[in-house]
Scaffold this motif. Structure first.
Motif, PDB file in Angstrom:
ATOM      1  N   GLU A   1      -2.594  -9.929  -3.048  1.00  0.00           N
ATOM      2  CA  GLU A   1      -2.375  -9.933  -3.936  1.00  0.00           C
ATOM      3  C   GLU A   1      -3.804  -8.779  -4.586  1.00  0.00           C
ATOM      4  OE1 GLU A   1      -3.362 -13.554  -6.156  1.00  0.00           O
ATOM      5  OE2 GLU A   1      -1.838 -14.631  -4.745  1.00  0.00           O
ATOM      6  N   ALA A   2      -4.437  -7.918  -3.814  1.00  0.00           N
ATOM      7  CA  ALA A   2      -5.515  -7.079  -4.312  1.00  0.00           C
ATOM      8  C   ALA A   2      -4.483  -5.824  -4.379  1.00  0.00           C
ATOM      9  CB  ALA A   2      -6.622  -7.081  -3.535  1.00  0.00           C
ATOM     10  N   TYR A   3      -3.886  -5.544  -3.498  1.00  0.00           N
ATOM     11  CA  TYR A   3      -3.089  -4.697  -3.452  1.00  0.00           C
ATOM     12  C   TYR A   3      -1.527  -4.751  -4.460  1.00  0.00           C
ATOM     13  CZ  TYR A   3       1.542  -2.040  -1.500  1.00  0.00           C
ATOM     14  OH  TYR A   3       2.787  -1.131  -1.495  1.00  0.00           O
ATOM     15  N   GLN A   4      -1.017  -5.581  -4.279  1.00  0.00           N
ATOM     16  CA  GLN A   4      -0.561  -5.794  -5.868  1.00  0.00           C
ATOM     17  C   GLN A   4      -1.229  -5.054  -7.037  1.00  0.00           C
ATOM     18  OE1 GLN A   4       3.149  -5.985  -5.498  1.00  0.00           O
ATOM     19  NE2 GLN A   4       2.993  -4.508  -7.628  1.00  0.00           N
ATOM     20  N   ASN A   5      -2.067  -5.807  -7.361  1.00  0.00           N
ATOM     21  CA  ASN A   5      -3.140  -6.094  -8.752  1.00  0.00           C
ATOM     22  C   ASN A   5      -3.420  -4.094  -8.652  1.00  0.00           C
ATOM     23  OD1 ASN A   5      -3.088  -8.115  -8.651  1.00  0.00           O
ATOM     24  ND2 ASN A   5      -5.197  -8.903  -8.315  1.00  0.00           N
ATOM     25  N   TYR A   6      -4.198  -3.811  -7.952  1.00  0.00           N
ATOM     26  CA  TYR A   6      -4.374  -1.850  -7.463  1.00  0.00           C
ATOM     27  C   TYR A   6      -3.188  -1.457  -8.349  1.00  0.00           C
ATOM     28  CZ  TYR A   6      -9.338  -3.084  -6.975  1.00  0.00           C
ATOM     29  OH  TYR A   6     -10.652  -2.930  -7.323  1.00  0.00           O
ATOM     30  N   LEU A   7      -1.738  -1.657  -7.462  1.00  0.00           N
ATOM     31  CA  LEU A   7      -1.104  -1.004  -8.335  1.00  0.00           C
ATOM     32  C   LEU A   7      -0.262  -1.401  -9.255  1.00  0.00           C
ATOM     33  CD1 LEU A   7       1.923  -0.847  -4.522  1.00  0.00           C
ATOM     34  CD2 LEU A   7       0.653   0.153  -5.893  1.00  0.00           C
ATOM     35  N   ASP A   8      -0.232  -2.614 -10.043  1.00  0.00           N
ATOM     36  CA  ASP A   8      -0.071  -2.661 -11.295  1.00  0.00           C
ATOM     37  C   ASP A   8      -0.775  -2.074 -12.307  1.00  0.00           C
ATOM     38  OD1 ASP A   8       1.583  -4.770 -11.245  1.00  0.00           O
ATOM     39  OD2 ASP A   8       0.832  -6.561  -9.847  1.00  0.00           O
ATOM     40  N   MET A   9      -2.473  -2.307 -11.725  1.00  0.00           N
ATOM     41  CA  MET A   9      -3.694  -1.043 -12.526  1.00  0.00           C
ATOM     42  C   MET A   9      -2.980   0.003 -13.343  1.00  0.00           C
ATOM     43  SD  MET A   9      -6.867  -3.885 -12.197  1.00  0.00           S
ATOM     44  CE  MET A   9      -7.316  -4.051 -10.450  1.00  0.00           C
ATOM     45  N   ALA A  10      -2.061   0.535 -11.741  1.00  0.00           N
ATOM     46  CA  ALA A  10      -2.342   2.217 -11.900  1.00  0.00           C
ATOM     47  C   ALA A  10      -1.585   2.358 -12.758  1.00  0.00           C
ATOM     48  CB  ALA A  10      -2.057   2.205 -10.593  1.00  0.00           C
ATOM     49  N   GLN A  11      -0.344   1.429 -13.403  1.00  0.00           N
ATOM     50  CA  GLN A  11       0.248   0.801 -13.799  1.00  0.00           C
ATOM     51  C   GLN A  11       0.281   1.312 -15.758  1.00  0.00           C
ATOM     52  OE1 GLN A  11       3.854  -0.486 -14.046  1.00  0.00           O
ATOM     53  NE2 GLN A  11       5.127   0.425 -12.288  1.00  0.00           N
ATOM     54  N   LEU A  12      -0.414   0.521 -16.093  1.00  0.00           N
ATOM     55  CA  LEU A  12      -1.571   0.191 -17.423  1.00  0.00           C
ATOM     56  C   LEU A  12      -2.592   1.884 -17.613  1.00  0.00           C
ATOM     57  CD1 LEU A  12      -2.189  -3.882 -17.336  1.00  0.00           C
ATOM     58  CD2 LEU A  12      -0.888  -2.536 -18.425  1.00  0.00           C
ATOM     59  N   LEU A  13      -3.166   2.158 -16.349  1.00  0.00           N
ATOM     60  CA  LEU A  13      -3.885   3.466 -16.596  1.00  0.00           C
ATOM     61  C   LEU A  13      -3.533   4.840 -15.871  1.00  0.00           C
ATOM     62  CD1 LEU A  13      -7.902   1.696 -15.342  1.00  0.00           C
ATOM     63  CD2 LEU A  13      -6.770   2.778 -17.863  1.00  0.00           C
ATOM     64  N   PRO A  14      -2.228   5.615 -16.782  1.00  0.00           N
ATOM     65  CA  PRO A  14      -2.061   5.999 -16.015  1.00  0.00           C
ATOM     66  C   PRO A  14      -2.853   7.275 -15.695  1.00  0.00           C
ATOM     67  CG  PRO A  14      -0.925   5.674 -18.359  1.00  0.00           C
ATOM     68  CD  PRO A  14      -1.374   5.144 -18.123  1.00  0.00           C
ATOM     69  N   GLU A  15      -4.295   7.661 -16.395  1.00  0.00           N
ATOM     70  CA  GLU A  15      -5.339   8.647 -15.729  1.00  0.00           C
ATOM     71  C   GLU A  15      -5.893   8.076 -14.111  1.00  0.00           C
ATOM     72  OE1 GLU A  15      -8.361   9.252 -18.689  1.00  0.00           O
ATOM     73  OE2 GLU A  15      -7.209   9.064 -20.445  1.00  0.00           O
ATOM     74  N   ASP A  16      -5.756   7.123 -14.149  1.00  0.00           N
ATOM     75  CA  ASP A  16      -6.592   6.942 -12.793  1.00  0.00           C
ATOM     76  C   ASP A  16      -5.255   6.631 -11.645  1.00  0.00           C
ATOM     77  OD1 ASP A  16      -9.638   7.158 -13.172  1.00  0.00           O
ATOM     78  OD2 ASP A  16      -8.919   5.292 -14.832  1.00  0.00           O
ATOM     79  N   GLU A  17      -3.771   6.394 -11.772  1.00  0.00           N
ATOM     80  CA  GLU A  17      -3.329   6.103 -11.462  1.00  0.00           C
ATOM     81  C   GLU A  17      -3.419   6.711  -9.611  1.00  0.00           C
ATOM     82  OE1 GLU A  17       0.404   8.069 -12.356  1.00  0.00           O
ATOM     83  OE2 GLU A  17       1.816   6.240 -11.044  1.00  0.00           O
ATOM     84  N   ALA A  18      -3.787   7.790  -9.108  1.00  0.00           N
ATOM     85  CA  ALA A  18      -4.319   8.055  -8.369  1.00  0.00           C
ATOM     86  C   ALA A  18      -4.895   7.448  -7.315  1.00  0.00           C
ATOM     87  CB  ALA A  18      -4.372   9.830  -7.772  1.00  0.00           C
ATOM     88  N   GLU A  19      -6.609   7.309  -8.118  1.00  0.00           N
ATOM     89  CA  GLU A  19      -7.170   6.455  -7.408  1.00  0.00           C
ATOM     90  C   GLU A  19      -7.049   5.105  -7.442  1.00  0.00           C
ATOM     91  OE1 GLU A  19     -10.050   7.408  -5.723  1.00  0.00           O
ATOM     92  OE2 GLU A  19     -11.471   5.768  -6.527  1.00  0.00           O
TER      93      GLU A  19
END
Ligand code: Y39
Ligand code: FE
Ligand code: FE
Ligand code: FE
Length: 230
Positions: free
Chosen positions: A34-52
């Motif tokens: 779930e953490a794996y998926q949650n960070y991918l989801d947050m990457a979509q919400l935070l384009p500036e921090d996508e790579a991190e």
């Protein structure tokens, strides 16, 4: 002394140990997934921090594989249905926040609450783990501090704008952690992990994170009390 005596009696191959491990190991595997998926989801919400955020999500995927290996090493089949139910409410709250674009709530749930829970669980597990799992968990826990730090830094930078949402999200989600700790208490004890130690370690990490973000001691006390009511 009594603690040491109890610890030396852990039999990693006993049916009692393996039965408890089938649930705790599943919780950890499901949590990492779930953490794996949650960070991918947050990457979509935070384009500036996508790579991190994608980098963090990949770490979670590696953690999942590590813990799957720990179960196999003990000949244990993780009870994944149990684990999905264990996370269901917290997972539902994250999904809801994501759908509403509430990144602050997403960060509080994953990067503060779940990471502090992981740090507590792994720190308490390491001294009582079998040698194979101990090595894996030692590597994993270092990464979890990095994940907690990501949330702290982002929320500190956006503290004033995030404060009210953080307080609401804390109120709604911290009681779930207490329910979850109560639910795992017996199985954790079979593995040599005391609930009191888990609670203490969780509150230290979570409270320190809230302090680093910018909350006052008084505010942290108030926010922490929501957990205790569950
Ligand atoms: O960020 C992460 O890697 C978190 C997903 C992992 C959560 C692990 C949750 C552990 C709870 C175990 C309770 C055992 C006593
Ligand atoms: Fe992880
Ligand atoms: Fe993590
Ligand atoms: Fe106890």
């Amino acid at each position: 002394m009594q603690e040491l005596a109890l610890r030396s009696e852990l039999d990693f191959n006993s049916e009692t140990y393996k039965d408890a491990y089938s649930r705790i190991n599943a919780i950890v595997i499901e949590g990492e997934q779930e953490a794996y998926q949650n960070y991918l989801d947050m990457a979509q919400l935070l384009p500036e921090d996508e790579a991190e955020l994608i980098r963090l999500s990949k770490m979670e995927n590696r953690h999942k594989k590590g813990f799957q290996a720990c179960g196999k090493n003990l000949n244990v089949t993780p009870d994944m249905d149990y684990a999905q139910q264990f996370f269901a409410e917290l997972h539902g709250n994250f999904q809801k926040a994501k759908a509403e674009g509430k990144i602050v709530t997403c960060l509080l749930i994953q990067s503060l609450i779940i990471e502090a829970f992981a740090i507590a669980a792994y720190n308490i597990y390491i001294p009582v783990a079998d040698p194979f799992a101990r090595k894996i968990t030692e590597g994993v826990v270092k990464d979890e501090y990095t994940h907690l730090n990501f949330g702290e830094v982002w929320l500190k930078e956006h503290f004033e704008a995030s404060k009210a949402e953080l307080e609401d999200a804390n109120k709604e989600n911290l009681p779930l952690v207490w329910q979850m700790l109560n639910q795992v208490e017996k199985d954790a004890e079979v593995l040599g992990m005391e609930k009191e130690a888990l609670v203490e370690d969780f509150m230290i990490s979570y409270g320190e994170a809230l302090s680093n973000i910018g909350f006052s001691t008084r505010e942290i006390m108030k926010m922490s009390a929501y957990g205790l009511r569950a």
